[in-house]
Design a protein around this motif. Structure first.
Motif, short mmCIF file in Angstrom:
data_model
loop_
_atom_site.label_atom_id
_atom_site.label_comp_id
_atom_site.label_asym_id
_atom_site.label_seq_id
_atom_site.Cartn_x
_atom_site.Cartn_y
_atom_site.Cartn_z
N ALA A 49 19.77 22.13 9.61
CA ALA A 49 19.85 21.10 8.57
C ALA A 49 18.67 21.25 7.63
O ALA A 49 17.64 21.81 7.99
N ALA A 50 18.85 20.75 6.41
CA ALA A 50 17.76 20.75 5.42
C ALA A 50 17.86 19.49 4.58
O ALA A 50 18.92 18.85 4.51
N ILE A 51 16.75 19.17 3.92
CA ILE A 51 16.69 17.97 3.11
C ILE A 51 15.84 18.24 1.88
O ILE A 51 14.83 18.94 1.95
N SER A 52 16.28 17.70 0.76
CA SER A 52 15.58 17.93 -0.50
C SER A 52 14.22 17.23 -0.50
O SER A 52 13.92 16.41 0.36
N ARG A 53 13.40 17.57 -1.49
CA ARG A 53 12.06 17.01 -1.58
C ARG A 53 12.07 15.48 -1.60
O ARG A 53 11.25 14.83 -0.97
N SER A 54 13.02 14.91 -2.31
CA SER A 54 13.10 13.46 -2.44
C SER A 54 13.75 12.79 -1.24
O SER A 54 13.62 11.59 -1.03
N TYR A 59 21.73 18.76 3.88
CA TYR A 59 22.62 19.90 4.12
C TYR A 59 22.70 20.12 5.63
O TYR A 59 21.68 20.01 6.32
N TYR A 60 23.88 20.46 6.13
CA TYR A 60 24.06 20.64 7.56
C TYR A 60 24.89 21.87 7.87
O TYR A 60 25.81 22.23 7.13
N ALA A 61 24.59 22.49 9.01
CA ALA A 61 25.48 23.50 9.56
C ALA A 61 26.74 22.81 10.05
O ALA A 61 26.71 21.67 10.51
N ASP A 62 27.85 23.51 9.96
CA ASP A 62 29.12 22.91 10.38
C ASP A 62 29.08 22.48 11.85
O ASP A 62 29.70 21.49 12.23
N SER A 63 28.32 23.21 12.66
CA SER A 63 28.29 22.94 14.10
C SER A 63 27.63 21.62 14.44
O SER A 63 27.82 21.10 15.55
N VAL A 64 26.84 21.05 13.52
CA VAL A 64 26.14 19.80 13.82
C VAL A 64 26.56 18.66 12.90
O VAL A 64 26.14 17.52 13.10
N SER A 85 25.36 12.76 20.38
CA SER A 85 26.50 13.45 20.99
C SER A 85 26.15 14.90 21.31
O SER A 85 26.89 15.83 20.99
N LEU A 86 25.02 15.08 21.94
CA LEU A 86 24.54 16.43 22.22
C LEU A 86 25.46 17.17 23.18
O LEU A 86 26.06 16.57 24.08
N LYS A 87 25.55 18.47 22.95
CA LYS A 87 26.39 19.36 23.76
C LYS A 87 25.51 20.43 24.40
O LYS A 87 24.44 20.75 23.87
N PRO A 88 25.96 21.02 25.50
CA PRO A 88 25.16 22.10 26.11
C PRO A 88 24.86 23.23 25.13
O PRO A 88 23.79 23.84 25.21
N GLU A 89 25.76 23.49 24.21
CA GLU A 89 25.53 24.56 23.24
C GLU A 89 24.47 24.22 22.20
O GLU A 89 24.09 25.07 21.39
N ASP A 90 23.97 23.00 22.22
CA ASP A 90 22.84 22.63 21.35
C ASP A 90 21.50 23.03 21.97
O ASP A 90 20.45 22.89 21.33
N THR A 91 21.52 23.50 23.22
CA THR A 91 20.30 23.93 23.88
C THR A 91 19.65 25.07 23.11
O THR A 91 20.28 26.08 22.83
N ALA A 92 18.39 24.88 22.74
CA ALA A 92 17.66 25.87 21.94
C ALA A 92 16.24 25.38 21.72
O ALA A 92 15.91 24.23 22.02
N VAL A 93 15.42 26.28 21.20
CA VAL A 93 14.13 25.87 20.65
C VAL A 93 14.37 25.49 19.19
O VAL A 93 14.95 26.28 18.43
N TYR A 94 13.94 24.32 18.81
CA TYR A 94 14.14 23.82 17.46
C TYR A 94 12.84 23.96 16.66
O TYR A 94 11.78 23.54 17.12
N TYR A 95 12.97 24.54 15.47
CA TYR A 95 11.82 24.80 14.61
C TYR A 95 11.93 24.02 13.31
O TYR A 95 12.99 23.98 12.68
N CYS A 96 10.81 23.47 12.90
CA CYS A 96 10.69 22.82 11.61
C CYS A 96 10.26 23.86 10.59
O CYS A 96 9.47 24.75 10.90
N ALA A 97 10.80 23.76 9.38
CA ALA A 97 10.47 24.72 8.32
C ALA A 97 10.20 24.00 7.01
O ALA A 97 10.81 22.95 6.73
N SER A 106 20.67 30.79 1.63
CA SER A 106 19.75 31.69 2.31
C SER A 106 18.37 31.07 2.53
O SER A 106 17.43 31.77 2.89
N TRP A 107 18.27 29.77 2.37
CA TRP A 107 16.98 29.08 2.47
C TRP A 107 16.30 29.36 3.78
O TRP A 107 16.88 29.17 4.85
N CYS A 108 15.06 29.86 3.69
CA CYS A 108 14.21 30.18 4.84
C CYS A 108 14.81 31.22 5.79
O CYS A 108 14.30 31.42 6.88
N THR A 109 15.85 31.89 5.39
CA THR A 109 16.45 32.91 6.25
C THR A 109 15.61 34.18 6.26
O THR A 109 15.37 34.78 7.30
#
Length: 125
Positions: A49-54, A59-64, A85-97, A106-109
């Protein structure tokens, strides 16, 4: 500079909720588009997900979409990710950018001004 520190990860059962936070230092937090990525074991890092300056546009990935909500408090220099509504497939390390460019597909990709160190989220079935 905008060093980023995530918190709020942990272990939760499927269907549960967690709220991640990303605290930024410096006085230019409001000048950056902010977002969350995640990386599961054996997989590439992916946009969440991402959020504008204001904070007006998100913006969201379809999966979430419909389950996660990104928000920011520019007065507190903090970014949030409410995960429901977390799912096992949400298991991950989450990073802030953080990046000075507006969001696009392509933001931050390929490059990103700042990354946090990550926080682990585990969802048990």
């Amino acid at each position: 500079q905008v060093p980023l520190v995530e918190s709020g990860g942990g272990l939760v059962q499927a269907g549960g909720s967690l709220r991640l936070s990303c605290a930024a230092s410096g006085r230019t937090f409001g000048s950056y588009t902010m977002g969350w990525f995640r990386q599961a074991p054996g997989k590439e890092r992916e946009f969440v997900a991402a959020i504008s300056r204001s904070g007006i546009t998100t913006y969201y990935a379809d999966s979430v979409k419909g389950r996660f909500t990104i928000s920011r408090d520019n007065a507190k220099n903090t970014l949030y990710l409410q995960m429901n509504s977390l799912k096992p497939e949400d298991t991950a390390v989450y990073y802030c950018a953080a990046d000075s460019r507006p969001y696009d597909s392509s933001w931050c990709t390929y490059r990103c001004n700042y990354w946090g160190q990550g926080t682990q989220v585990r969802v048990s079935s």
